[in-house]
Design an enzyme around this catalytic site. Structure first.
Site, PDB file in Angstrom:
ATOM      1  N   ARG A  19       0.825  -1.223   0.000  1.00 38.15           N
ATOM      2  CA  ARG A  19       0.000   0.000   0.000  1.00 38.15           C
ATOM      3  C   ARG A  19       0.853   1.266   0.000  1.00 38.15           C
ATOM      4  O   ARG A  19       0.447   2.278  -0.564  1.00 38.15           O
ATOM      5  CB  ARG A  19      -0.949  -0.006   1.199  1.00 38.15           C
ATOM      6  CG  ARG A  19      -2.169  -0.874   0.961  1.00 38.15           C
ATOM      7  CD  ARG A  19      -3.113  -0.832   2.134  1.00 38.15           C
ATOM      8  NE  ARG A  19      -4.415  -1.357   1.761  1.00 38.15           N
ATOM      9  CZ  ARG A  19      -5.393  -1.591   2.628  1.00 38.15           C
ATOM     10  NH1 ARG A  19      -5.207  -1.358   3.915  1.00 38.15           N
ATOM     11  NH2 ARG A  19      -6.559  -2.049   2.216  1.00 38.15           N
TER      12      ARG A  19
ATOM     13  N   LYS B   4     -18.091 -14.605   4.875  1.00 39.89           N
ATOM     14  CA  LYS B   4     -19.445 -14.215   5.276  1.00 39.89           C
ATOM     15  C   LYS B   4     -20.371 -13.898   4.116  1.00 39.89           C
ATOM     16  O   LYS B   4     -20.101 -12.992   3.321  1.00 39.89           O
ATOM     17  CB  LYS B   4     -19.364 -12.991   6.196  1.00 39.89           C
ATOM     18  CG  LYS B   4     -18.917 -13.365   7.597  1.00 39.89           C
ATOM     19  CD  LYS B   4     -18.775 -12.158   8.484  1.00 39.89           C
ATOM     20  CE  LYS B   4     -20.087 -11.809   9.165  1.00 39.89           C
ATOM     21  NZ  LYS B   4     -19.939 -10.564   9.951  1.00 39.89           N
TER      22      LYS B   4
ATOM     23  N   GLY C  55      -7.591  -7.242  -0.167  1.00 42.54           N
ATOM     24  CA  GLY C  55      -7.683  -8.007   1.080  1.00 42.54           C
ATOM     25  C   GLY C  55      -7.043  -9.370   1.004  1.00 42.54           C
ATOM     26  O   GLY C  55      -5.906  -9.522   0.557  1.00 42.54           O
TER      27      GLY C  55
ATOM     28  N   GLY D 133     -12.613  -3.869   1.414  1.00 44.16           N
ATOM     29  CA  GLY D 133     -13.995  -3.395   1.539  1.00 44.16           C
ATOM     30  C   GLY D 133     -14.374  -2.416   0.443  1.00 44.16           C
ATOM     31  O   GLY D 133     -15.498  -2.427  -0.058  1.00 44.16           O
TER      32      GLY D 133
HETATM   33  N1  LIG Z   1     -14.653 -22.897   4.280  1.00 48.80           N
HETATM   34  C1  LIG Z   1     -14.317 -21.922   5.111  1.00 48.80           C
HETATM   35  N2  LIG Z   1     -14.652 -21.991   6.400  1.00 48.80           N
HETATM   36  C2  LIG Z   1     -14.327 -20.994   7.247  1.00 48.80           C
HETATM   37  N3  LIG Z   1     -13.654 -19.875   6.873  1.00 48.80           N
HETATM   38  C3  LIG Z   1     -13.313 -19.784   5.595  1.00 48.80           C
HETATM   39  C4  LIG Z   1     -13.621 -20.784   4.651  1.00 48.80           C
HETATM   40  N4  LIG Z   1     -13.137 -20.405   3.458  1.00 48.80           N
HETATM   41  C5  LIG Z   1     -12.538 -19.200   3.638  1.00 48.80           C
HETATM   42  N5  LIG Z   1     -12.634 -18.824   4.925  1.00 48.80           N
HETATM   43  C6  LIG Z   1     -12.075 -17.622   5.547  1.00 48.80           C
HETATM   44  O1  LIG Z   1     -12.573 -16.456   4.937  1.00 48.80           O
HETATM   45  C7  LIG Z   1     -11.731 -15.393   5.328  1.00 48.80           C
HETATM   46  C8  LIG Z   1     -11.789 -14.286   4.302  1.00 48.80           C
HETATM   47  O2  LIG Z   1     -13.096 -13.842   4.222  1.00 48.80           O
HETATM   48  P1  LIG Z   1     -13.479 -12.382   3.747  1.00 48.80           P
HETATM   49  O3  LIG Z   1     -14.941 -12.426   3.441  1.00 48.80           O
HETATM   50  O4  LIG Z   1     -12.991 -11.391   4.742  1.00 48.80           O
HETATM   51  O5  LIG Z   1     -12.595 -12.323   2.401  1.00 48.80           O
HETATM   52  P2  LIG Z   1     -12.076 -11.098   1.592  1.00 48.80           P
HETATM   53  O6  LIG Z   1     -13.271 -10.335   1.127  1.00 48.80           O
HETATM   54  O7  LIG Z   1     -11.071 -11.539   0.608  1.00 48.80           O
HETATM   55  O8  LIG Z   1     -11.279 -10.269   2.659  1.00 48.80           O
HETATM   56  P3  LIG Z   1     -11.146  -8.704   2.787  1.00 48.80           P
HETATM   57  O9  LIG Z   1     -12.389  -8.234   3.489  1.00 48.80           O
HETATM   58  O10 LIG Z   1      -9.889  -8.551   3.608  1.00 48.80           O
HETATM   59  O11 LIG Z   1     -11.011  -8.193   1.401  1.00 48.80           O
HETATM   60  C9  LIG Z   1     -10.347 -15.977   5.457  1.00 48.80           C
HETATM   61  O12 LIG Z   1      -9.847 -15.658   6.719  1.00 48.80           O
HETATM   62  C10 LIG Z   1     -10.584 -17.486   5.323  1.00 48.80           C
HETATM   63  O13 LIG Z   1      -9.903 -18.236   6.287  1.00 48.80           O
HETATM   64  O1  LIG Z   2      -7.784  -2.174   5.157  1.00 49.40           O
HETATM   65  C1  LIG Z   2      -8.818  -1.679   4.700  1.00 49.40           C
HETATM   66  O2  LIG Z   2      -9.690  -2.335   4.083  1.00 49.40           O
HETATM   67  C2  LIG Z   2      -8.976  -0.194   4.793  1.00 49.40           C
HETATM   68  O3  LIG Z   2      -7.811   0.422   5.220  1.00 49.40           O
HETATM   69  C3  LIG Z   2     -10.146   0.161   5.693  1.00 49.40           C
HETATM   70  O4  LIG Z   2      -9.910  -0.249   7.013  1.00 49.40           O
HETATM   71  P1  LIG Z   2     -11.133  -0.403   8.011  1.00 49.40           P
HETATM   72  O5  LIG Z   2     -11.900  -1.627   7.584  1.00 49.40           O
HETATM   73  O6  LIG Z   2     -10.530  -0.532   9.390  1.00 49.40           O
HETATM   74  O7  LIG Z   2     -11.989   0.832   7.878  1.00 49.40           O
END
Ligand SMILES: Nc1ncnc2c1ncn2[C@@H]1O[C@H](COP(=O)(O)OP(=O)(O)OP(=O)(O)O)[C@@H](O)[C@H]1O
Ligand SMILES: O=C(O)[C@H](O)COP(=O)(O)O
Length: 394
Positions: A35, A196, A350, A373
């Site tokens: 970043r 989620k 992420g 996000g």
């Molecule tokens: N089958 C599963 N059971 C439980 N947790 C899981 C499974 N598959 C993936 N995960 C978990 O999901 C998490 C990521 O979910 P998230 O929805 O935050 O993803 P992301 O959108 O890529 O993340 P970010 O919000 O950082 O961009 C990881 O920590 C991973 O371990």
């Molecule tokens: O890491 C992120 O996705 C951004 O820096 C936003 O952070 P936050 O989810 O703590 O607002």
């Protein structure tokens, strides 16, 4: 069209630049500089234009008060190394001392302000706090795409008081994500993973109107498998979202969009890297076991075939619990498949970006967003508050 750096004259001006330096720290050192590197083009441009550069960011979630382990000092140090130049650091982001430090800057000098979330006014988007911040500078630039989904004082509030333009990173992100959402070459495939369903519902709803195929994997796939009538044992599920998953699948079918669920999955008898594991068909998950990786061999074969035929792919969220080595296989293999394909590939920040780095194929992707996000909100088709607040070109 939003104002950009090219629409402003910076010489001798104090410029408050919102960056997203919310980076992982390990033992007081920046663990991943991605970043910070991504913000360099804007910072270097402002230095070259002889601006006085004030950088502001949040770091972690200190809860509106100072926390010593979330100070910006390691970030300022990493930035100084990358710029190969002295970088000053203030111990707060508002107040008389900071004002003095800002006023004492020479043209082309850089001052990193303290973590904006040490003040409750940041998250509350408090006008008084925003005004104080704005009083430090003559101009405002937002280069923090990763924080643009937050309507906070440093992303939205300050724009009430200062001329506000987008930085180069902000522009690059908006162009890359905008192009893929507005003009994707088909077949257009989205891969949604992660934990989620509730976080991804609005994204899935929006993507159903745009993609040809939607691969649903990761923890969120379990709720969809349940909706199909399969047993998922002890897997992570959101029982209250099963009906919604059914509705989304029906809507997709109506629109001719294929929702692709895992064919076989890696299951474990515990949420642990030491658990016993086996690979089973997605409709044969035994009681007492949980799905921790959607990347069984047949699922992977299917995903690879889909990616091979795609012209555009967007990916958000890992296929499994990739932080544990035993369950990283599907995510890493998917990253490699994407690297080998000719598809235009856009990664939604992420965890997915971390997985791509883990697989060592980051340079093979068309665009890896610095926002988690923020990119999700973009994929939801919504306007980001931090972007909306910037000045329009007259
Ligand atoms: N089958 C599963 N059971 C439980 N947790 C899981 C499974 N598959 C993936 N995960 C978990 O999901 C998490 C990521 O979910 P998230 O929805 O935050 O993803 P992301 O959108 O890529 O993340 P970010 O919000 O950082 O961009 C990881 O920590 C991973 O371990
Ligand atoms: O890491 C992120 O996705 C951004 O820096 C936003 O952070 P936050 O989810 O703590 O607002």
């Amino acid at each position: 069209m939003k104002k950009t750096l090219k629409d402003m004259d910076f010489k001798g001006k104090k410029v408050l630049v919102r960056v997203d330096f919310n980076v992982p720290l390990k033992d007081g050192v920046v663990g991943d500089k991605t970043r910070i590197k991504a913000a360099l083009p804007t910072i270097e441009y402002l230095i070259k234009e002889e601006a006085k550069v004030l950088l502001i960011s949040h770091l972690g979630r200190p809860g509106g008060e100072p926390k010593d382990d979330l100070r910006m000092d390691p970030v300022a140090k990493a930035l100084a190394n990358l710029l190969n130049k002295e970088v000053k650091k203030a111990d707060d982001c508002i107040g008389e001392e900071v004002k003095k430090a800002a006023d004492n800057l020479e043209n082309g000098e850089v001052l990193v302000l303290e973590n904006s979330r040490f003040h409750a006014g940041e998250k509350a988007n408090d006008p008084e706090f925003a005004k104080e911040l704005a009083s430090l500078a003559d101009l405002y630039v937002n280069d923090a795409f990763g924080a643009a989904h937050r309507a906070h004082a440093t992303t939205v509030g300050v724009t009430e008081y200062l001329p506000a333009a987008a930085g180069f990173l902000m522009q690059r992100e908006l162009n890359a994500l905008g192009e893929v959402m507005e003009n994707p070459e088909s077949p257009f495939v989205a891969i949604m993973g992660g934990a989620k369903v509730s976080d991804k519902i609005d994204v899935i709803k929006n993507l159903i109107n745009k993609v040809d195929k939607l691969i649903v994997a990761g923890g969120i796939a379990n709720t969809f498998l349940l909706a199909k009538g399969y047993e998922v044992g002890d897997s992570l599920v959101e029982a209250d979202k099963v009906e919604l998953a059914k509705e989304l699948m029906a809507e997709a079918e109506e629109k001719g969009v294929e929702i692709v669920l895992p064919i076989d999955v890696v299951i474990a008898d515990d949420f642990s890297n030491d658990a016993n594991t086996q690979t089973v068909a997605a409709d044969e998950i035994p009681a007492g076991w949980q799905v921790l990786d959607c990347g069984g061999p047949q699922s992977l074969e299917n995903y690879k075939e889909i990616i091979k035929n795609a012209k555009t792919v967007i990916w958000n969220g890992p296929l499994g619990v990739f932080e544990m080595e035993k369950f990283a296989h599907g995510t890493v293999e998917l990253a490699k498949a994407l690297a080998e394909s000719d598809a235009h590939s856009v990664i939604g920040g992420g965890d997915s970006a971390a997985a791509i780095n883990q697989a060592g194929v980051a340079d093979k992707m068309s665009h890896i967003s610095t926002g988690g996000g923020a990119s999700l909100m973009f994929f939801e088709g919504k306007e980001l508050p931090g972007v909306a607040a910037l000045d329009d070109v007259e």
